[in-house]
Design an enzyme around this catalytic site. Structure first.
Site, short mmCIF file in Angstrom:
data_model
loop_
_atom_site.label_atom_id
_atom_site.label_comp_id
_atom_site.label_asym_id
_atom_site.label_seq_id
_atom_site.Cartn_x
_atom_site.Cartn_y
_atom_site.Cartn_z
N THR A 172 40.54 4.22 68.67
CA THR A 172 39.43 4.26 67.71
C THR A 172 38.92 2.84 67.48
OG1 THR A 172 41.03 4.24 65.89
CG2 THR A 172 40.20 6.39 66.59
N GLY B 187 32.91 3.49 67.91
CA GLY B 187 33.26 4.81 68.43
C GLY B 187 34.71 4.86 68.86
N GLY C 125 40.48 7.44 60.12
CA GLY C 125 41.37 7.60 61.28
C GLY C 125 42.15 8.91 61.20
N ASP C 126 42.54 9.29 59.99
CA ASP C 126 43.29 10.54 59.82
C ASP C 126 42.37 11.73 60.15
OD1 ASP C 126 45.15 8.77 58.76
OD2 ASP C 126 44.45 9.09 56.72
O1 RIB Z 1 44.90 6.49 56.12
C1 RIB Z 1 44.59 6.41 54.76
C2 RIB Z 1 45.81 6.67 53.93
O2 RIB Z 1 46.74 5.63 54.12
C3 RIB Z 1 45.54 6.69 52.44
O3 RIB Z 1 45.18 7.97 51.97
C4 RIB Z 1 46.81 6.14 51.84
O4 RIB Z 1 47.54 7.09 51.11
C5 RIB Z 1 47.62 5.60 53.02
O5 RIB Z 1 48.68 6.40 53.33
#
Ligand code: RIB
Length: 309
Positions: free
Chosen positions: A219, A224, A250-251
């Site tokens: 990422t 992009g 990223g999550d």
């Molecule tokens: O990736 C973001 C997250 O990283 C946040 O929500 C925080 O809790 C940390 O874990």
């Protein structure tokens, strides 16, 4: 409907929005404050559920106020909490987050019960569920648990997606059980052992692919994501949006990628889809509150004339 299992952290995020980050020893007066659910694991779980996956979470919460609020939050978002253990031996994980006017962040985590998520928690889930389409992992819980979860997930025939954040050196055997790795550029260089020395991103990712992965998707924030895999290699450009908060982008990206690949999209289309999910997230404050529902992502792509399905 695809079935996704997320093994990872669950936090309460305490977010201060400010004009600029403080220096060491300095106090800066912020513009705004928000207490909002977070944790890389829980963020991925909520992202997957909002995208339409049947989503289960493995994690731990303390027997405290944040624990109760965060369990309710998972349920409200359609994440099954059957394998989220209430653990009286520690406190619920907390993240202190600064977000500046450009949407960049600084994060400090007190893991609490995250540090107690163990292989037996993974067993409870996988023994009960039997089969899952994808297992999502990150690095805010013990590495032993991540390695174990990857191995068990692979044996169960699931797609294993690991977001190697925050960076920690990985045991070599993890790579054999992971299908898709989603580092940012710094993490890719660190994992390849080429940090601070001249090497192209491709050279770093080749080192990682040789360890047994099917794909490395790096990422690159506003640029992009660059895909390195047998089927496709190339940069998939980001969507341009007004950025408010990059926390959790990223999550969101990793979860969307796992859902899309499990639904049968090609890796290139899955990354386009994941870029859209991450872009929408960055337009809103809060790691989870900003995560889009499937209909929003479809509308976002349609408005831009992009077809992925
Ligand atoms: O990736 C973001 C997250 O990283 C946040 O929500 C925080 O809790 C940390 O874990």
């Amino acid at each position: 409907m695809v079935r996704v299992l997320v093994v990872g952290s669950i936090h309460m995020d305490l977010v201060v929005v400010l004009d600029r980050f403080p220096e060491i020893g300095e106090t800066v007066i912020g513009r705004d404050f928000k207490m909002t659910p977070g944790g890389k694991g829980a963020n991925q779980a909520v992202a997957a559920a909002r995208l339409g996956a049947e989503t289960y979470m493995v994690g731990r919460l303390g027997r405290d106020f944040f624990g109760r609020v965060l369990r309710e939050n998972l349920k409200r978002n359609g994440v099954r909490d059957d394998f989220v253990v209430e653990d009286p031996e520690s406190y619920t994980g907390v993240a202190l987050i600064f977000v500046d006017v450009e949407g960049r962040n600084m994060i400090a985590v007190a893991p609490g019960t995250d540090a107690r998520v163990g292989p037996s928690d993974v067993d409870s889930a996988l023994d009960t569920l039997g089969s899952v389409d994808a297992v999502l992992l990150q690095l805010e819980i013990p590495l032993e648990t991540v390695t174990y979860a990857a191995k068990r997930a692979k044996e169960a025939g699931a797609l294993v997606v690991l977001n190697p954040a925050p960076f920690r050196p990985l045991p070599e055997d993890v790579y054999r059980h992971v299908d898709v790795l989603t580092p940012n550029e710094v993490e890719a260089r660190q994992l390849a052992g080429r940090f601070g020395e001249y090497a192209t991103l491709r050279e770093c990712c080749e080192v990682l692919l040789e360890k047994g992965l099917s794909a490395v998707v790096v990422t690159l924030g506003p640029k992009g994501a660059h895909v390195f895999s047998r089927d496709f290699e190339g940069l998939v450009p980001a969507f341009k949006v007004p950025v408010v908060d990059t926390t959790g982008a990223g999550d969101a990206f990793s979860a969307a990628l796992a859902v899309a690949l499990s639904e049968g999209m090609s890796i290139e289309k899955a990354v386009v889809f994941a870029n859209a999910v991450a872009a929408i997230k960055t337009t809103r404050l809060g790691a989870q509150e900003g995560l889009p529902y499937r209909e929003e992502v479809n509308k976002f792509l349609l408005e831009r004339g992009v077809k992925v399905g």
